[in-house]
Each structure stands twice: as structure tokens, then as C-alpha cells.
Design a protein around this motif. Structure first.
Motif, mmCIF file in Angstrom:
data_model
loop_
_atom_site.group_PDB
_atom_site.id
_atom_site.type_symbol
_atom_site.label_atom_id
_atom_site.label_comp_id
_atom_site.label_asym_id
_atom_site.label_seq_id
_atom_site.Cartn_x
_atom_site.Cartn_y
_atom_site.Cartn_z
ATOM 1 N N ILE A 64 -6.532 10.835 5.498
ATOM 2 C CA ILE A 64 -5.640 9.711 5.237
ATOM 3 C C ILE A 64 -6.178 8.974 4.012
ATOM 4 N N VAL A 65 -5.346 8.855 2.983
ATOM 5 C CA VAL A 65 -5.733 8.118 1.784
ATOM 6 C C VAL A 65 -4.795 6.927 1.651
ATOM 7 N N ILE A 66 -5.373 5.731 1.566
ATOM 8 C CA ILE A 66 -4.606 4.504 1.428
ATOM 9 C C ILE A 66 -4.863 3.957 0.027
ATOM 10 N N SER A 67 -3.790 3.806 -0.747
ATOM 11 C CA SER A 67 -3.898 3.296 -2.112
ATOM 12 C C SER A 67 -3.297 1.897 -2.168
ATOM 13 N N ALA A 68 -4.013 0.996 -2.806
ATOM 14 C CA ALA A 68 -3.519 -0.369 -2.953
ATOM 15 C C ALA A 68 -2.515 -0.429 -4.095
ATOM 16 N N ARG A 69 -1.503 -1.254 -3.930
ATOM 17 C CA ARG A 69 -0.538 -1.483 -4.996
ATOM 18 C C ARG A 69 -0.744 -2.891 -5.535
ATOM 19 N N SER A 70 -0.159 -3.198 -6.657
ATOM 20 C CA SER A 70 -0.459 -4.458 -7.351
ATOM 21 C C SER A 70 -0.056 -5.697 -6.549
ATOM 22 N N ALA A 71 0.883 -5.597 -5.625
ATOM 23 C CA ALA A 71 1.321 -6.752 -4.833
ATOM 24 C C ALA A 71 0.288 -7.155 -3.782
ATOM 25 N N ILE A 72 -0.782 -6.394 -3.634
ATOM 26 C CA ILE A 72 -1.780 -6.668 -2.602
ATOM 27 C C ILE A 72 -2.628 -7.901 -2.935
ATOM 28 N N SER A 89 -8.244 3.900 -2.177
ATOM 29 C CA SER A 89 -8.123 4.040 -3.618
ATOM 30 C C SER A 89 -7.537 2.752 -4.184
ATOM 31 N N VAL A 90 -8.311 2.097 -5.053
ATOM 32 C CA VAL A 90 -7.854 0.867 -5.698
ATOM 33 C C VAL A 90 -8.125 1.009 -7.194
ATOM 34 N N THR A 91 -7.087 0.964 -8.003
ATOM 35 C CA THR A 91 -7.244 1.179 -9.438
ATOM 36 C C THR A 91 -7.623 -0.104 -10.160
ATOM 37 N N LYS A 92 -8.049 0.043 -11.399
ATOM 38 C CA LYS A 92 -8.408 -1.109 -12.219
ATOM 39 C C LYS A 92 -7.197 -1.939 -12.611
ATOM 40 N N LYS A 93 -6.004 -1.397 -12.437
ATOM 41 C CA LYS A 93 -4.784 -2.152 -12.722
ATOM 42 C C LYS A 93 -4.644 -3.348 -11.778
ATOM 43 N N ILE A 94 -5.266 -3.267 -10.618
ATOM 44 C CA ILE A 94 -5.201 -4.339 -9.622
ATOM 45 C C ILE A 94 -5.935 -5.573 -10.127
ATOM 46 N N GLY A 95 -7.080 -5.366 -10.768
ATOM 47 C CA GLY A 95 -7.867 -6.487 -11.270
ATOM 48 C C GLY A 95 -9.315 -6.089 -11.453
ATOM 49 N N GLY A 96 -10.161 -7.083 -11.601
ATOM 50 C CA GLY A 96 -11.588 -6.847 -11.786
ATOM 51 C C GLY A 96 -12.254 -6.390 -10.503
ATOM 52 N N ALA A 97 -13.572 -6.234 -10.556
ATOM 53 C CA ALA A 97 -14.330 -5.705 -9.431
ATOM 54 C C ALA A 97 -14.194 -6.576 -8.186
ATOM 55 N N ASN A 143 -12.631 -5.119 -4.752
ATOM 56 C CA ASN A 143 -13.426 -5.111 -3.526
ATOM 57 C C ASN A 143 -12.748 -5.909 -2.415
ATOM 58 N N ARG A 144 -12.107 -7.022 -2.762
ATOM 59 C CA ARG A 144 -11.382 -7.796 -1.759
ATOM 60 C C ARG A 144 -10.208 -6.985 -1.219
ATOM 61 N N ALA A 145 -9.522 -6.261 -2.097
ATOM 62 C CA ALA A 145 -8.403 -5.416 -1.655
ATOM 63 C C ALA A 145 -8.901 -4.362 -0.668
ATOM 64 N N VAL A 190 0.836 -1.199 0.000
ATOM 65 C CA VAL A 190 0.000 0.000 0.000
ATOM 66 C C VAL A 190 0.871 1.247 0.000
ATOM 67 N N SER A 191 0.274 2.352 -0.441
ATOM 68 C CA SER A 191 0.899 3.654 -0.241
ATOM 69 C C SER A 191 -0.080 4.483 0.588
ATOM 70 N N ILE A 192 0.470 5.271 1.496
ATOM 71 C CA ILE A 192 -0.337 6.046 2.426
ATOM 72 C C ILE A 192 -0.009 7.522 2.242
ATOM 73 N N HIS A 193 -1.052 8.336 2.093
ATOM 74 C CA HIS A 193 -0.901 9.785 1.983
ATOM 75 C C HIS A 193 -1.649 10.416 3.153
ATOM 76 N N VAL A 194 -1.001 11.346 3.855
ATOM 77 C CA VAL A 194 -1.582 11.963 5.045
ATOM 78 C C VAL A 194 -1.476 13.474 4.918
ATOM 79 N N LEU A 195 -2.575 14.167 5.207
ATOM 80 C CA LEU A 195 -2.608 15.626 5.166
ATOM 81 C C LEU A 195 -3.447 16.127 6.328
ATOM 82 N N LYS A 196 -3.010 17.197 6.959
ATOM 83 C CA LYS A 196 -3.783 17.815 8.042
ATOM 84 C C LYS A 196 -5.115 18.296 7.475
#
Length: 130
Positions: free
Chosen positions: A93-101, A56-64, A68-70, A27-33
Motif C-alpha cells: 500500500i503506497v499513500i501519496s500526499a497531495r497539495s491540499a493536505i 510518498s510526499v513530494t517537494k511540491k508540498i513544501g519544505g522539510a 514531515n508533518r504531512a 491523498v492518493s492510494i495505490h494498492v498491489l497484491k
């Protein structure tokens, strides 16, 4: 402490552009006040600051089903982490999934979230949490 969801697209963009960032394997984590935190705290029934969290999970990860599992395992990892540790409040706080998830367990995600949030200094020290 219950978290609220980030619902506005511009808050995602602002957090991605201006926030502190941790990029891990899963995952990547973005934090802002959150500049609206005081106003939201005054409207809160218990007068407490809360975090707003977005996934945030992009379509690059896979299908729906895979996306949703991610999101489910990220939420489960975050919930497990919040049961044992206290996060600072008043942040976006925004957590984005990466392809290794794909195929990972919530414990793996929890471990990486713990490390990432610690690097971003979002965890309240143990002695202050009590």
C-alpha cells in the motif's frame, strides 16, 4: 496488526504502475497484491500475513517541516483507522500526499483513507473482522 515499511524503490514503482488506485482530495492510494507475502508470512514469528506500507510526499508540498508533518498526520490517520477497522493483509500500500493536505488534521486524513480503502475493497467487512 503491525505494518512493515516498503524499503525498496522498485516496489514503489511497481505499485504505482500496476496497482489499483484511488485519488482523493488529500491523498492518493495505490494498492498491489504482495507476491512475496507468503514467504514473509512463513518468516513471521506468529505466521501472519502483513501489509507493507509506503508514504510518498513530494517537494511540491513544501519544505522539510511541511513534508514531515504531512507524513505524521498520514501515519496518525492510518493508525486511527486500523484501531477501528481491519485491513486485508498481504498487500503493498503506497499513500501519496497531495497539495491540499497542508494544514489538515489527522481526522480529515482518516476519513479520506477510510473512504479510499473502502473503494479499493481493502477493508474486511465488520462481521468477518470479529
Amino acid at each position: 496488526m503491525k505494518n512493515e515499511a516498503i524499503k525498496e524503490h522498485h516496489l514503489y514503482n511497481k505499485t504505482f504502475a500496476r496497482g489499483a488506485r484511488f485519488v482523493g482530495r488529500l491523498v492518493s492510494i495505490h494498492v498491489l497484491k504482495d507476491y512475496a507475502a507468503k514467504k514473509r508470512m512463513l518468516a513471521h514469528p506468529m505466521k501472519k500475513y502483513t501489509n507493507r506500507i509506503g508514504l510518498s510526499v513530494t517537494k511540491k508540498i513544501g519544505g522539510a517541516v511541511v513534508r514531515n508533518r504531512a507524513k505524521r498526520i498520514i501515519r496518525a490517520g492510518l493508525f486511527d483507522l486500523q484501531r477501528t477497522r481491519t485491513l486485508k493483509t498481504g498487500y503493498l500500500i503506497v499513500i501519496s500526499a497531495r497539495s491540499a493536505i497542508v494544514g489538515k488534521k489527522s481526522e480529515d486524513i482518516r476519513r479520506e483513507l477510510l473512504y479510499g480503502l473502502d473503494r479499493l475493497e481493502m477493508l474486511v467487512p465488520e462481521e468477518k473482522a470479529k
